[in-house]
Design an enzyme around this catalytic site. Structure first.
Site, PDB file in Angstrom:
ATOM      1  N   CYS A 126       0.832  -1.196   0.000  1.00 22.80           N
ATOM      2  CA  CYS A 126       0.000   0.000   0.000  1.00 22.80           C
ATOM      3  C   CYS A 126       0.877   1.260   0.000  1.00 22.80           C
ATOM      4  CB  CYS A 126      -0.998  -0.017   1.150  1.00 22.80           C
ATOM      5  SG  CYS A 126      -2.345   1.184   0.932  1.00 22.80           S
ATOM      6  N   HIS A 216      -3.688  -4.903   0.410  1.00 17.92           N
ATOM      7  CA  HIS A 216      -3.222  -5.314   1.738  1.00 17.92           C
ATOM      8  C   HIS A 216      -3.345  -6.834   1.885  1.00 17.92           C
ATOM      9  CE1 HIS A 216      -2.568  -1.507   3.917  1.00 17.92           C
ATOM     10  NE2 HIS A 216      -3.538  -1.022   3.149  1.00 17.92           N
ATOM     11  N   GLU A 218      -2.046  -8.594   4.030  1.00 15.98           N
ATOM     12  CA  GLU A 218      -2.012  -8.921   5.464  1.00 15.98           C
ATOM     13  C   GLU A 218      -3.341  -8.656   6.162  1.00 15.98           C
ATOM     14  OE1 GLU A 218      -1.161  -4.475   5.667  1.00 15.98           O
ATOM     15  OE2 GLU A 218      -1.154  -6.101   4.199  1.00 15.98           O
TER      16      GLU A 218
END
Length: 282
Positions: A126, A216, A218
């Protein structure tokens, strides 16, 4: 008393001959990695996960590896000697603009350039994707399409299909997005690895050591919605944008296992080693 090691021991030779010693097993060296955290932990993520560092470790870390976090947003970065001890770096997301000239961002840009020149692997996520682009000579800025919040489908390019050939990438790679900035212009020599309907550079790489991902990998739904609720309370986004984000999870789910393989494969140089093995067999 444990007997495991003796099960593979070579039997003693007859007539007093010297025993044949088994060759020692070759153990691969575990890697050492640093997360450069570019945003503060939210109260929710701190309580639910122990902080963003632990969220990244859950995605990327494996047994035996050494992981360390530096709060880049506070000006904490590894010195030259420390940085030399890492195999790779992960740059996190942030609420700041990658094109800003805040002192900590300029220091981060300088570190990225030096580590790239040293041949270290750098994975940007990001904001990290955007600041990596900037550090290597590209341009970033606000998206003319506004916020992108929710689950989006990235579409890998032919370059990505070649790079990640061992993974056999699908044509759709769902991932959680939360950004309003984007890459405007790639660094010289870089190539696009994925696009989406809203963002023309969802992934890029420069050589074998730098890769950025706009989404993202994660994140999970609860992390996304906790951030969305906080921005909504501050009037930084609209109710309708939050509704769209929630609805996106009803259409598709982020493929976290795929993204785990993609990110680990790049950061730990596994893709090249697998391709080399395939070439030797041909």
């Amino acid at each position: 008393m444990g007997m495991g090691p003796l099960e593979n021991a070579a039997p003693a030779a007859a007539d007093g001959a010297a025993p044949v010693m088994a060759a020692p097993a070759v153990v691969a060296k575990a890697g050492s990695y640093a997360v450069l955290q570019c945003g503060e932990d939210s109260e929710y993520v701190r309580k639910a996960y122990g902080g963003y560092f632990e969220v990244f470790r859950a995605l990327l870390a494996e047994e035996g590896e050494r992981w360390q976090v530096y709060k880049a947003v506070r000006g904490e970065l590894p010195g030259e000697a420390e940085a030399a001890g890492f195999d790779g770096f992960v740059i996190s997301g942030s609420c700041s603009d990658a094109h800003s000239d805040e002192p900590w961002i300029l220091a981060l840009v300088d570190l990225i350039r030096r580590q790239h020149a040293a041949g270290k692997r750098v994975l940007g996520v990001c904001f990290g994707h955007q600041v990596l682009c900037r550090a290597l000579g590209g341009k970033t800025g606000r998206s003319c399409k506004g916020w992108d919040i929710g689950v989006s489908c990235m579409h890998p390019t032919a370059a990505a299909a070649r790079l990640f050939a061992p993974l056999k990438l699908p044509v759709h790679m769902p991932i959680i997005e939360f950004h309003q900035d984007e890459v405007w212009e790639l660094p010289p020599g870089a190539e696009v690895l994925a696009r989406s309907d809203k963002t023309s550079v969802e992934m890029f790489r420069l050589g074998d050591h730098a890769m950025g991902v706009q989404g993202h990998p994660e994140y999970s739904k609860d992390i996304l919605m906790s951030i969305a609720d906080r921005l909504l309370q501050r009037d930084l986004i609209l109710d309708c944008q939050v509704d769209v984000a929630k609805a996106s999870f009803d259409v598709r789910q982020p493929d976290k296992e795929l993204w785990k393989k993609v990110c680990r494969g790049f950061l730990k140089a596994r893709l090249q080693s697998q391709q080399q093995k395939q070439h030797k067999l041909l």
